[in-house]
Structures are given as C-alpha cells and as structure tokens.
Design an enzyme around this catalytic site. Structure first.
Site, short mmCIF file in Angstrom:
data_model
loop_
_atom_site.label_atom_id
_atom_site.label_comp_id
_atom_site.label_asym_id
_atom_site.label_seq_id
_atom_site.Cartn_x
_atom_site.Cartn_y
_atom_site.Cartn_z
N LYS A 144 47.19 34.50 35.06
CA LYS A 144 47.20 36.68 34.24
C LYS A 144 45.70 37.23 35.02
O LYS A 144 45.46 36.52 34.79
CB LYS A 144 47.91 37.18 33.72
CG LYS A 144 49.16 37.37 32.43
CD LYS A 144 49.48 37.96 31.67
CE LYS A 144 50.59 38.06 30.97
NZ LYS A 144 51.55 38.59 31.93
N ARG A 164 61.94 35.19 28.47
CA ARG A 164 63.06 34.98 28.38
C ARG A 164 63.42 33.59 28.33
O ARG A 164 64.49 33.40 27.94
CB ARG A 164 64.01 35.58 30.25
CG ARG A 164 62.67 34.61 30.90
CD ARG A 164 62.59 35.96 32.89
NE ARG A 164 62.18 37.09 32.42
CZ ARG A 164 62.26 38.29 33.29
NH1 ARG A 164 62.83 37.87 34.76
NH2 ARG A 164 61.09 38.98 33.18
N1 BES Z 1 54.48 39.05 28.13
C1 BES Z 1 54.60 39.77 28.91
C2 BES Z 1 55.06 41.32 28.77
C3 BES Z 1 53.79 42.90 29.32
C4 BES Z 1 53.03 42.32 30.01
C5 BES Z 1 54.39 43.04 28.05
C6 BES Z 1 51.86 43.28 30.21
C7 BES Z 1 53.00 44.07 27.60
C8 BES Z 1 51.99 43.96 28.79
C9 BES Z 1 55.35 38.58 30.19
O1 BES Z 1 55.64 37.67 29.73
C10 BES Z 1 54.73 38.61 31.17
O2 BES Z 1 54.47 37.63 31.83
N2 BES Z 1 55.95 39.98 31.65
C11 BES Z 1 55.68 39.53 33.80
C12 BES Z 1 57.07 39.48 34.60
C13 BES Z 1 57.41 39.28 35.32
C14 BES Z 1 56.19 38.00 36.06
C15 BES Z 1 58.38 38.72 36.27
C16 BES Z 1 55.94 41.00 33.72
O3 BES Z 1 55.25 41.75 33.20
O4 BES Z 1 55.06 40.92 34.55
MN MN Z 2 54.49 36.29 30.49
#
Ligand code: BES
Ligand code: MN
Ligand code: ZN
Length: 494
Positions: A278, A352
């Site tokens: 990230k 997931r």
């Molecule tokens: N934990 C995150 C989702 C999230 C991101 C929650 C920001 C709250 C704030 C999850 O594991 C994630 O990183 N999801 C990705 C999915 C994508 C790679 C398809 C996302 O939402 O960017």
């Molecule tokens: Mn994630």
C-alpha cells in the site's frame, strides 16, 4: 461506568447531581420531577426558566449549585426538545450533552430523572439509550498512554424512576450495559497498535473470555489449519513472522442442538498490502483491519452478559499481511479448504483469502445463518462513506432482518447486489477464480468472491471498511457494527 435503576425520593435523597428534563414548548416546561423539585426549592426552577436562559432545546444544559430546600448538591437542567419530537436520537443527544458537562465538572455520580418525560411503552428502550449514550460519551482510550492517565470522573449513573417503571428501567439498564461493554471492548482491542494486537494477542484475549464471560474458546494454530487444508488463509500469513490463528468463541445460550448463528470476523491485525504494498499515507490505519473480528468479540460479550437464549458462534481468522520473501506474489495460485483454486492477482486483496477458508470451516456448525463482518474494500468507503456498512446476502429475508436491525440500532447498512454479471469479473485463465475483479464495483466483486464459498447456508456479508473507525482528528474505533449485530440477535429471540 456503572449503571443502575432505582426509585428515589429526589427531595430527600443525597445526590451529587440530579439530572432533570426540560421540554421545549411555547414556554419551556419542567418534567414531573422538575415540578416536584421546583416546589421543594420554593419556585427556584420556574423562576430560572422564566428568565429565558434555558429553552429546553435538545442537549441544552444549565447547572444549578446548592439548590435550597433539597439535599442534592446540584441540579442539572437538561433540554430534551419538544415532547412530540422525543426519540431515540433526542434522548441519546441530550444524555451525551449531560455527560460531557458532568465530566467537565468532575462529578463522580449522577441521578438521571429524565425517564419521567418518556412514554411508558418506550421506557425500557429509552433507559437503554441513556446507558448506551452515556457509555459512549464516557469512552476514553488509555491503554498505550504513559504517565498519569487522564481518568474519566463520572463512574456511576443511576436512573431514578417511579416504582411502577422500575422493572422496565432495569431491563433497559441490563441490555444497555451489556451492549456498551461489548462496544467498548471492541473499541479497545481495535485501537491497539499492530505490534501489540497480533493474532496471538487476540487468541489470548479470546481465551480470557472463558473465565470472565463463561464463553467457550478454541484456538487453532497453523499446523491444525494445515491439516484442514486452509491453503488460502495460510498463504496470507506466510509473509509474516506472527503465526496465524483461527479463533472460535461460543456462546451456548440456546437449546442443545439448536442451530447457531455464526459470526465470522476478519481479524487482519495489520494490512501493509503484502507484495502489492500500500502507499505510505494513512497506512497506520490498517491496524484497524481486524475491526470485523473485534466486533465479533464484542457481540459475543454482549450476548453472554445478556444471557441471550441463543447459540452463537464467533469465528475470527487472524493474520498479518506483510511483504517478505515467503509472502504471496501476484500470479501465485493457492488451494482453499473448499478445494477451489485461487489466482492471487493482488496480494492486498487478502481479506477474502482468509475469510473464504473460515467460511468453509463455518459449515461444520450447521449454522442457522452465517454473517461475516470485514473491513474488506476501500471501494465500499467510496460507495457509502462512513454512514452505512455495505450489506450483501444470498437470502432476502436475512438481508431485511439485518437492514432493519441496523435501522433500529442507529447503525445502518445498505444492500448492494451480488449478481452473476459481477461474479464474471472474477474469472481467471489459470485458476477457478481470481482474487480481484478489476477496477469497477470493488465492494461487489469482493462480496461475489465470498459468495463462492457460502453456497451451503444462509449468508450475509457486512463490509465495514467505512464504518468501523473514524479517521482524522477523531481517529478511533467506533465499535460498529456491534449495535446492529446485537439488535439482530435480539430479533431472533422474540
Ligand atoms: N483492508 C483493506 C480494505 C480497506 C482499505 C479498508 C482502506 C479500509 C480502508 C483490504 O484488505 C484491501 O486492501 N482491499 C483492496 C482490494 C483491492 C486490491 C481489490 C482495496 O480496497 O484497495
Ligand atoms: Mn488489503
Ligand atoms: Zn485488508
């Protein structure tokens, strides 16, 4: 904060502070208790109201010191708004305003008389609202501050009610305290940093609930998960030095053999994204990626404290998601417990991956329904902001139950679709399915991924990415969706 409900002689009772309702109207009106105190103080309260300082607006406050003719040290006049507009929201708002002022004045204990303004049919509910709003306003995270800790002063809140209303007020206090304890517990473990709140830490906390709450806890370690063929879950924790845990917490309040409600909560104690790392900004907030799991802990605590006559099972798959030589790589293919192969196109879509194996594991409880709770997608935050959790379900009746529970608890959810058109976005050339579905409808494709693992029971998914915590200056966990989940469980007993 301790809560009680008692019948008091408010004129003769020593009290650090009596909280008295004032209703808004053409002229502000004193409650029954207010009228009684006005008489005892030779008209002091009415004279004050006639000066116009307090109009009874919801949440308005006016503190009186050393009132004459009564034993109590203070009277706090509390505006409740007009009688017609009395609602869950107005009672909560007024209570919060009162508690803030009581805190500012360093008052340790107070007697609220404001239930004399509400209709008897709503009394239990409003007692619950006062307790929940007071506990929420009084919440303070302290765990990781050093030195002399700032303490909340208000320790005791008593609801002073007429004898005929005592039983309903007490019932409201019991439920309100149980829910608040669940919410505050959820906030506490959610707010802890990732270096303290690890999967092993969560497992220890879960075990402690056996003694404190009579819950039954089982923790599976990585070797046991490997035996169960949880290849998807274990692939996420491979990139981390902290071993993954599968935490199971059971409340056995229902009949023996009665099918349980199973709650599955994402317990990702820190999500750096893995190899698909990230961006740095606000990455600290990814300590909150275990909030779904934390809400499962909190809901089970509330269920136990209320002695709910239901069987409830909480399942929390817990892991970190970090980049490392052993971590998942984009393109890797793993095999889930259900036997389905998954192509990991983005290692940041890890929620997931841990949930699908926990959802397959849930089948062995022969559940009446399974609800998973997860901070699953940033896309859900884009779609619904922080006002509603995203709701998805393979069963419309279950969806409606959850939506109305959220509405009733002031913890709303909003339903989004699970159509096959979206599921097709998860097609992979190399595995049974991919773990991401492209740029569009990210919250929906994530839910469609989970749907592939929940075909054998009634299932709903709550995406709480936007609701589980606040960012910015008031950064902190909200305890959501514990209010929704507890309301849902209460609906299943009546
Ligand atoms: N934990 C995150 C989702 C999230 C991101 C929650 C920001 C709250 C704030 C999850 O594991 C994630 O990183 N999801 C990705 C999915 C994508 C790679 C398809 C996302 O939402 O960017
Ligand atoms: Mn994630
Ligand atoms: Zn995540």
């Amino acid at each position: 904060m301790d809560f009680s409900a008692k019948t008091l002689n408010i004129v003769k009772q020593p009290s650090p502070c009596l909280v008295v309702g004032v209703l808004k109207g053409k002229k502000p009106r004193l409650s029954e208790s207010g009228a009684q105190l006005d008489k005892a103080t030779a008209g002091q309260l009415r004279r004050l109201l006639s000066q116009g300082d307090m109009k009874g607006e919801c949440g308005a406050t006016l503190m009186l010191y050393e009132p004459r003719g009564i034993i109590a040290r203070r009277i706090l006049l509390l505006g409740l708004g007009s009688r017609q507009e009395l609602s869950d929201t107005s009672i909560r708002k007024a209570t919060a305003a009162a508690v803030e002022l009581l805190e500012k004045c360093s008052i340790k204990s107070a007697d609220f008389t404001i239930l004399d303004c509400v209709r008897e049919t709503t009394l239990e509910r409003q007692a619950r609202n006062i307790v929940e709003a007071a506990a929420e306003t009084g919440y303070l995270y302290q765990e990781t501050k050093s030195g002399r800790k700032h303490k909340r002063s208000l320790r005791k809140v008593n609801l002073a009610v007429a004898r005929k209303n005592l039983a309903s007020a007490r019932a409201g206090v019991t439920r309100g305290s149980a829910i608040s304890n669940g919410i505050n517990y959820t906030k506490d473990i959610s707010n802890l940093p990732g270096n303290i709140c690890t999967p092993s830490y969560l497992a220890r906390q879960a075990r402690a609930l056996q003694k404190s709450h009579g819950l039954k806890t089982t923790v599976l370690d990585e070797a046991q998960m490997k035996k169960l063929k949880m290849g998807s879950l274990l692939s996420v924790s491979r990139g981390s030095r902290e071993p993954a845990k599968l935490i199971i917490i059971e409340h056995k309040g229902g009949k023996r053999g009665e099918q349980p409600i199973v709650l599955v909560g994402k317990g990702l104690t820190f999500d750096a994204g893995g190899i698909s790392i990230k961006p740095a900004s606000a990455m600290d907030e990814m300590k909150y990626d275990m909030c779904g799991g934390a809400s499962v802990f909190g809901t089970l605590i509330a269920a136990a404290e209320m002695a709910l006559p239901l069987n409830v099972v909480g399942i929390v798959p817990s892991s970190e998601n970090l980049p490392d030589g052993a971590a998942n790589k984009p393109g890797d293919i793993v095999t889930s417990m259900a036997g389905k192969t998954i192509e990991i196109l983005n290692t940041d879509a890890e929620g997931r991956l841990i949930l699908c194996d926990a959802l397959t594991f849930a089948e062995r409880y022969k559940p009446a329904a399974v609800i998973d709770i997860a901070t699953l997608t940033g896309a859900c935050v884009v779609a619904l902001g922080s006002h509603a959790s995203g709701l998805f379900s393979n069963n419309d009746k279950l969806a409606r139950e959850l939506l109305s529970a959220g509405e009733a608890a002031g913890d709303r959810a909003w339903q989004l679709p699970l159509w096959d058109d979206y599921t097709r976005q998860l097609k992979s050339n190399f595995a049974d399915l991919a773990n991401i579905g492209g740029r569009t409808a990210g919250a929906v494709t994530a839910a469609c991924f989970l749907k592939q693992f929940t075909e054998n029971y009634e299932w709903a998914h709550l995406d709480v990415a936007g609701t589980a915590w606040n960012s910015g200056r008031s950064k902190g966990a909200t305890g959501r969706p514990v209010p929704l989940l507890v309301e849902f469980l209460l609906g299943r007993i009546s």
